[in-house]
Scaffold this motif. Structure first.
Motif, mmCIF file in Angstrom:
data_model
loop_
_atom_site.group_PDB
_atom_site.id
_atom_site.type_symbol
_atom_site.label_atom_id
_atom_site.label_comp_id
_atom_site.label_asym_id
_atom_site.label_seq_id
_atom_site.Cartn_x
_atom_site.Cartn_y
_atom_site.Cartn_z
ATOM 1 N N MET A 1 0.839 -1.173 0.000
ATOM 2 C CA MET A 1 0.000 0.000 0.000
ATOM 3 C C MET A 1 0.888 1.241 0.000
ATOM 4 N N ALA A 2 0.531 2.222 -0.802
ATOM 5 C CA ALA A 2 1.275 3.473 -0.858
ATOM 6 C C ALA A 2 1.029 4.285 0.411
ATOM 7 N N GLU A 3 1.910 5.246 0.620
ATOM 8 C CA GLU A 3 1.804 6.054 1.829
ATOM 9 C C GLU A 3 0.780 7.169 1.680
ATOM 10 N N THR A 4 0.182 7.516 2.795
ATOM 11 C CA THR A 4 -0.737 8.638 2.877
ATOM 12 C C THR A 4 0.037 9.932 2.630
ATOM 13 N N PHE A 5 -0.606 10.901 1.959
ATOM 14 C CA PHE A 5 0.038 12.193 1.726
ATOM 15 C C PHE A 5 -1.004 13.303 1.749
ATOM 16 N N ASP A 6 -0.522 14.533 1.906
ATOM 17 C CA ASP A 6 -1.391 15.703 1.933
ATOM 18 C C ASP A 6 -1.392 16.378 0.568
ATOM 19 N N LEU A 7 -2.539 16.965 0.215
ATOM 20 C CA LEU A 7 -2.704 17.621 -1.076
ATOM 21 C C LEU A 7 -3.492 18.912 -0.877
ATOM 22 N N GLU A 10 -6.808 23.888 -5.666
ATOM 23 C CA GLU A 10 -7.928 24.802 -5.928
ATOM 24 C C GLU A 10 -8.933 24.062 -6.809
ATOM 25 N N ILE A 11 -10.152 23.867 -6.285
ATOM 26 C CA ILE A 11 -11.223 23.214 -7.042
ATOM 27 C C ILE A 11 -12.451 24.121 -7.021
ATOM 28 N N SER A 12 -13.569 23.645 -7.534
ATOM 29 C CA SER A 12 -14.765 24.480 -7.633
ATOM 30 C C SER A 12 -15.244 24.994 -6.274
ATOM 31 N N ALA A 13 -14.970 24.260 -5.218
ATOM 32 C CA ALA A 13 -15.384 24.652 -3.864
ATOM 33 C C ALA A 13 -14.360 25.569 -3.195
ATOM 34 N N GLY A 14 -13.319 25.974 -3.940
ATOM 35 C CA GLY A 14 -12.269 26.829 -3.392
ATOM 36 C C GLY A 14 -11.012 26.034 -3.102
ATOM 37 N N LYS A 15 -10.090 26.656 -2.371
ATOM 38 C CA LYS A 15 -8.840 25.978 -2.032
ATOM 39 C C LYS A 15 -9.115 24.952 -0.936
ATOM 40 N N LYS A 16 -8.704 23.717 -1.190
ATOM 41 C CA LYS A 16 -8.957 22.616 -0.263
ATOM 42 C C LYS A 16 -7.647 21.945 0.121
ATOM 43 N N SER A 17 -7.626 21.444 1.337
ATOM 44 C CA SER A 17 -6.498 20.651 1.838
ATOM 45 C C SER A 17 -7.037 19.279 2.197
ATOM 46 N N PHE A 18 -6.574 18.275 1.479
ATOM 47 C CA PHE A 18 -7.014 16.903 1.712
ATOM 48 C C PHE A 18 -5.839 16.058 2.193
ATOM 49 N N THR A 19 -6.150 15.048 2.976
ATOM 50 C CA THR A 19 -5.219 13.953 3.230
ATOM 51 C C THR A 19 -5.677 12.841 2.306
ATOM 52 N N ILE A 20 -4.759 12.330 1.495
ATOM 53 C CA ILE A 20 -5.075 11.295 0.509
ATOM 54 C C ILE A 20 -4.570 9.953 1.035
ATOM 55 N N ILE A 21 -5.470 8.978 1.060
ATOM 56 C CA ILE A 21 -5.113 7.631 1.497
ATOM 57 C C ILE A 21 -5.274 6.696 0.298
ATOM 58 N N PRO A 22 -4.153 6.312 -0.339
ATOM 59 C CA PRO A 22 -4.235 5.418 -1.493
ATOM 60 C C PRO A 22 -4.342 3.950 -1.056
ATOM 61 N N GLU A 23 -5.203 3.210 -1.750
ATOM 62 C CA GLU A 23 -5.321 1.781 -1.475
ATOM 63 C C GLU A 23 -5.935 1.089 -2.691
ATOM 64 N N ASN A 24 -5.157 0.208 -3.307
ATOM 65 C CA ASN A 24 -5.630 -0.576 -4.456
ATOM 66 C C ASN A 24 -6.248 0.286 -5.558
ATOM 67 N N ASP A 25 -5.544 1.329 -5.989
ATOM 68 C CA ASP A 25 -5.988 2.221 -7.066
ATOM 69 C C ASP A 25 -7.257 3.013 -6.736
ATOM 70 N N VAL A 26 -7.610 3.070 -5.455
ATOM 71 C CA VAL A 26 -8.711 3.906 -4.983
ATOM 72 C C VAL A 26 -8.103 4.886 -3.996
ATOM 73 N N PHE A 27 -8.552 6.128 -4.057
ATOM 74 C CA PHE A 27 -7.994 7.176 -3.214
ATOM 75 C C PHE A 27 -9.079 7.755 -2.325
ATOM 76 N N THR A 28 -8.893 7.621 -1.018
ATOM 77 C CA THR A 28 -9.817 8.205 -0.061
ATOM 78 C C THR A 28 -9.342 9.607 0.261
#
Length: 72
Positions: A1-7, A10-28
């Motif tokens: 499993m790949a490591e979690t990272f922060d992202l 800027e999207i339609s809802a404005g500037k967002k800060s997400f933590t991305i959790i990759p698992e089996n080609d799906v990203f939470t």
């Protein structure tokens, strides 16, 4: 499993800060400790399987994830 990272992006809802959790080609995507969306690539197109973001947001976030995954 790949490591979690922060992202930050800027999207339609404005500037967002997400933590991305990759698992089996799906990203939470988590924001403030809560799951806000699940993103995956299907037939070459980025799509949210859950969440209320737009298709354009899916493309922007998906491209940014791939950039981060492929270090220069």
């Amino acid at each position: 499993m790949a490591e979690t990272f922060d992202l930050e992006i800027e999207i339609s809802a404005g500037k967002k800060s997400f933590t991305i959790i990759p698992e089996n080609d799906v990203f939470t995507l988590m924001e403030s400790g809560s799951i806000v969306a699940i993103l995956k690539q299907k037939e070459g197109e980025w799509q949210f399987t859950t969440g209320s973001y737009s298709e354009e947001d899916a493309k922007l976030i998906g491209r940014k994830i791939r950039e981060i995954e492929k270090p220069s």
